[in-house]
Enzyme design. Sequence first.
Site, PDB file in Angstrom:
ATOM      1  N   GLU A 440       0.752  -1.206   0.102  1.00  0.00           N
ATOM      2  CA  GLU A 440      -0.048  -0.167   0.111  1.00  0.00           C
ATOM      3  C   GLU A 440       0.865   1.380   0.048  1.00  0.00           C
ATOM      4  OE1 GLU A 440      -3.041  -0.174  -0.597  1.00  0.00           O
ATOM      5  OE2 GLU A 440      -3.006  -2.414  -0.452  1.00  0.00           O
ATOM      6  N   GLY A 441       1.997   1.246  -0.657  1.00  0.00           N
ATOM      7  CA  GLY A 441       3.035   2.226  -0.781  1.00  0.00           C
ATOM      8  C   GLY A 441       3.910   2.106   0.509  1.00  0.00           C
TER       9      GLY A 441
END
Length: 594
Positions: A440-441
């Site tokens: 998610e980053g």
Amino acid sequence: MVDYRAPLRDMRFVLYELMDGAELSKLPGYEDFTPDLIDPVLEEAAKVCEGVLHPLNRSGDEEGCTFENGVVRTPNGFIEAYQTFREGGWTSIACDPAYGGQGLPKMVNVLVEEMICSANLSFGMYPGLSHGAYVALHGHGSDELKQTYLPKLVDGTWAGTMCLTEPHCGTDLGLLRTKAVPRGDGSYALSGTKIFISAGEHDLTENIIHLVLARLPDAPKGTKGISLFVVPKFLVKDDGTLGPRNGVSCGAIEHKMGIKASATCVLNFDDATGWLVGEPHKGMRAMFAMMNAERLSVGIQGLGLAAASYQGAVAYARDRLQGRALTGAKYPDKSADPIIVHPDVRRMLLTHRAYVEGCRALAAWTANQLDVQTHHPDPVVREEAEEFVALMTPIVKALFTDLGFDATNLGMQVFGGHGYIREHGMEQYVRDCRIAQIYEGTNGIQALDLVGRKLPANAGRSLRRFFHPVAAYIEAKIEDETLGEFVQPLAKAFVRLQQATAQVARTGLANPDEAGAAATDYLRLFGLTALGFMWARMAEAALAKQGEDSDGFYKAKIATARFFADRVLPETGARFSAIMAGGKSMMAFDDAAF
């Protein structure tokens, strides 16, 4: 295997005494959510997590998922556990009642999420990804798409995914190549390969709804040319029943360091039928709605694993007999003292505890503002809450997962050599937690998002949503004799944060590398200051209830706040020094010398 018991006492403290959760019922749409309704929800969630999900945590890790002839099977017991989970309504608690959801406040749901992550993170990935797909479709899908897919996603009959990453592009989604060709009937033919797709294929539900980023034939280059599509595993007939298999298949599952019972898949789309979600070339806007929700949830994963690890570490430290206390035997009736008497063990346990309880409080504050953002009648208040959530999203994701990994390592260290052995379960928490800093980053990307996008957003206005309440609290409480030991260290950290913010803004404007060099230290400085604010407020709430302290809860809360102020918050000084030193020493280093 270590045991897990949901920390309901502390959750109630955060919900009702710190955040005044009883006020939730004053928001439109939340009128029924009084403590009389919320408490039984938390208690039932605890029962499911303790009795159904946690017993599968170790076995699921050891067995993992299997892949054969395109079919993914989850570990033994997962199908039955999911059925229990779904029938209990847990897939629907935070969803819109218009589609069969229960509409619980986010501030309550975040506590349920924590329990699920503590009990069995791999299992939680499946409904977690489904909720992300729900968020994207609910916010950006047409009425027809919503009616087709949301009820089944909400009741858990169908699952969902988010399909972004490709073999050649992860963070830089502007490079993605998956194509979507119009078919002339309103649908599109999608072709391409996606990797690292959590819950991309499994045997828990009858259908899986993929949210896929792809390019239309006339798409401009970069992220401005990306569209979002809904692509079901099985096509859905007009009457809502399932039709033929779509052109999407699993090519492989990854063999991972942790979360082994969560199927991480390679998905191949071969002229798969899909439908556009939102406007053409505007897919990133819709996907970010899903990603931001997931980033907050990933932060909760770090918190949940840290909380479970803490319980195991404390139980072991109380039972493990080794040596005598440095100041003489504390338990002379035993052959040795339990290791909990030793200063370094106490340092690890208190650091662990301070991280967990501080993050739980900050999560509740952020979730509370999500509730305000969506339900408050005043548009100005809603906008201010939205700005606060946007500011805090990268902090919650990165801080909670960094501290979660640090905490699970501390928990394993308390066990010594036994922590390194599988059957105690502590090393699994470390392995499971490690991914949360990446997906998610990555946390480095979160830090860049904070300094590059969130700080300058709206001419710096978003910062006020955090800075103003903290400054007002310090001004009001710093002369309070009973709170001085908590507020004064917070005030010092806050001054550092203000000065560092000015430094990053000034130097980063002239040279973006300077902002990038400061980003990770700045996020940690910001996050620790936020935890300091939470701990000062928790100490204040606990001091007010000392006369009601029949079980020592408030005494322990105050003592933990004191430890945080004395031993953890000073880290802001080192982070501040690193930021002020600038990025010259790292950026001047010759590439070839690495």
